[in-house]
Design a protein around this motif. Structure first.
Motif, short mmCIF file in Angstrom:
data_model
loop_
_atom_site.label_atom_id
_atom_site.label_comp_id
_atom_site.label_asym_id
_atom_site.label_seq_id
_atom_site.Cartn_x
_atom_site.Cartn_y
_atom_site.Cartn_z
N TRP A 129 17.97 1.11 19.43
CA TRP A 129 16.63 1.98 19.03
C TRP A 129 15.47 1.31 18.60
N GLU A 130 15.78 0.06 18.75
CA GLU A 130 15.42 -0.58 17.01
C GLU A 130 13.44 -1.09 16.97
N THR A 131 13.04 -0.66 16.15
CA THR A 131 11.54 -0.64 16.40
C THR A 131 11.08 -2.13 15.73
N TYR A 132 11.75 -2.42 15.07
CA TYR A 132 10.67 -3.74 14.83
C TYR A 132 12.17 -4.97 15.11
N GLY A 133 12.88 -4.74 13.29
CA GLY A 133 14.15 -5.37 13.40
C GLY A 133 14.59 -5.78 12.50
N VAL A 134 14.03 -5.57 11.43
CA VAL A 134 13.92 -5.81 9.96
C VAL A 134 15.41 -6.87 9.91
N PRO A 135 16.39 -6.29 9.89
CA PRO A 135 17.78 -6.84 8.94
C PRO A 135 18.01 -8.73 9.98
N LEU A 136 16.90 -8.55 11.87
CA LEU A 136 17.12 -9.86 12.75
C LEU A 136 15.37 -10.56 11.70
N ILE A 159 22.26 -12.71 17.51
CA ILE A 159 22.41 -11.55 18.82
C ILE A 159 21.71 -10.63 18.55
N GLU A 160 20.98 -10.40 19.86
CA GLU A 160 20.13 -8.94 19.87
C GLU A 160 19.43 -8.58 21.08
N THR A 161 19.48 -6.76 21.45
CA THR A 161 19.20 -6.35 22.27
C THR A 161 17.51 -6.39 23.24
N ASP A 162 17.00 -5.83 24.15
CA ASP A 162 16.69 -6.60 24.08
C ASP A 162 15.25 -4.80 23.43
N THR A 163 16.12 -4.10 22.79
CA THR A 163 15.04 -3.21 22.65
C THR A 163 14.23 -3.71 21.22
N CYS A 164 14.54 -4.61 19.61
CA CYS A 164 14.18 -5.48 19.14
C CYS A 164 12.15 -5.40 18.82
N GLY A 165 11.68 -4.89 18.67
CA GLY A 165 10.37 -5.09 18.74
C GLY A 165 9.75 -6.98 18.11
N LEU A 166 11.89 -7.44 17.85
CA LEU A 166 11.10 -8.47 17.23
C LEU A 166 12.14 -9.27 18.71
N ARG A 167 11.58 -10.93 19.38
CA ARG A 167 11.82 -11.57 19.78
C ARG A 167 12.57 -13.01 19.23
N LEU A 168 13.81 -12.94 19.98
CA LEU A 168 14.42 -14.36 19.61
C LEU A 168 13.88 -15.36 19.81
N THR A 169 13.89 -16.50 20.64
CA THR A 169 13.60 -17.66 20.81
C THR A 169 15.14 -18.14 21.01
N SER A 170 14.83 -18.99 22.15
CA SER A 170 16.15 -19.97 21.92
C SER A 170 17.27 -20.52 21.03
N GLU A 171 16.23 -21.72 20.38
CA GLU A 171 16.62 -21.72 19.33
C GLU A 171 17.47 -20.72 18.64
N CYS A 172 16.46 -19.70 17.99
CA CYS A 172 17.67 -18.55 17.37
C CYS A 172 18.90 -18.42 16.86
N GLY A 173 18.62 -17.51 18.79
CA GLY A 173 20.05 -17.12 19.15
C GLY A 173 19.89 -16.21 20.49
N LEU A 174 20.58 -15.56 20.93
CA LEU A 174 20.44 -15.22 22.08
C LEU A 174 19.94 -13.43 22.34
N ILE A 215 20.09 -9.95 24.68
CA ILE A 215 20.56 -9.52 25.76
C ILE A 215 20.20 -7.89 26.22
N ALA A 216 20.66 -7.31 27.10
CA ALA A 216 20.07 -5.81 26.90
C ALA A 216 21.01 -5.42 26.83
N ALA A 217 20.55 -4.18 26.25
CA ALA A 217 20.82 -2.45 25.12
C ALA A 217 22.42 -2.08 26.39
N ASP A 218 23.17 -1.82 25.04
CA ASP A 218 24.30 -0.73 25.85
C ASP A 218 25.10 -2.06 27.09
#
Length: 92
Positions: A36-43, A54-69, A71-74
């Motif tokens: 349940w990440e609303t934005y992803g400040v640590p990211l 690596i972040e889950t798809d619940t994060c409001g901030l989205r990674l590009t392929s250059e920054c990482g991966l 994944i689905a939560a859980d």
């Protein structure tokens, strides 16, 4: 179960903001496995210092392929695969 060598994974406990900054600057990979990440400040902080992430798809901030991966939560298998991929493709 992932057979990650102890020297590659460090649990620090609570840190001051200055200690967090220092740890992030020295990290090889950042993982944000949130349900349940609303934005992803640590990211955003990890991206600011250039840590492959690596972040889950619940994060409001989205990674590009250059920054990482992203994944689905859980999805433990996807998390394990993402960590293994990072270990194989980034300086860890």
């Amino acid at each position: 179960h992932l057979n990650i060598p102890e020297k590659m994974l460090v649990w620090t406990g609570e840190l001051t903001p200055q200690e967090v900054c220092r740890e992030m600057q020295n990290a090889a990979i950042f993982v944000l496995p949130s349900r349940w990440e609303t934005y992803g400040v640590p990211l955003a902080e990890a991206m600011a210092v250039g840590i492959p992430s690596i972040e889950t798809d619940t994060c409001g901030l989205r990674l590009t392929s250059e920054c990482g991966l992203s994944i689905a939560a859980d999805d433990d298998a996807a998390l394990a695969n993402a960590i293994e991929y990072m270990m194989d493709h980034h300086q860890v």
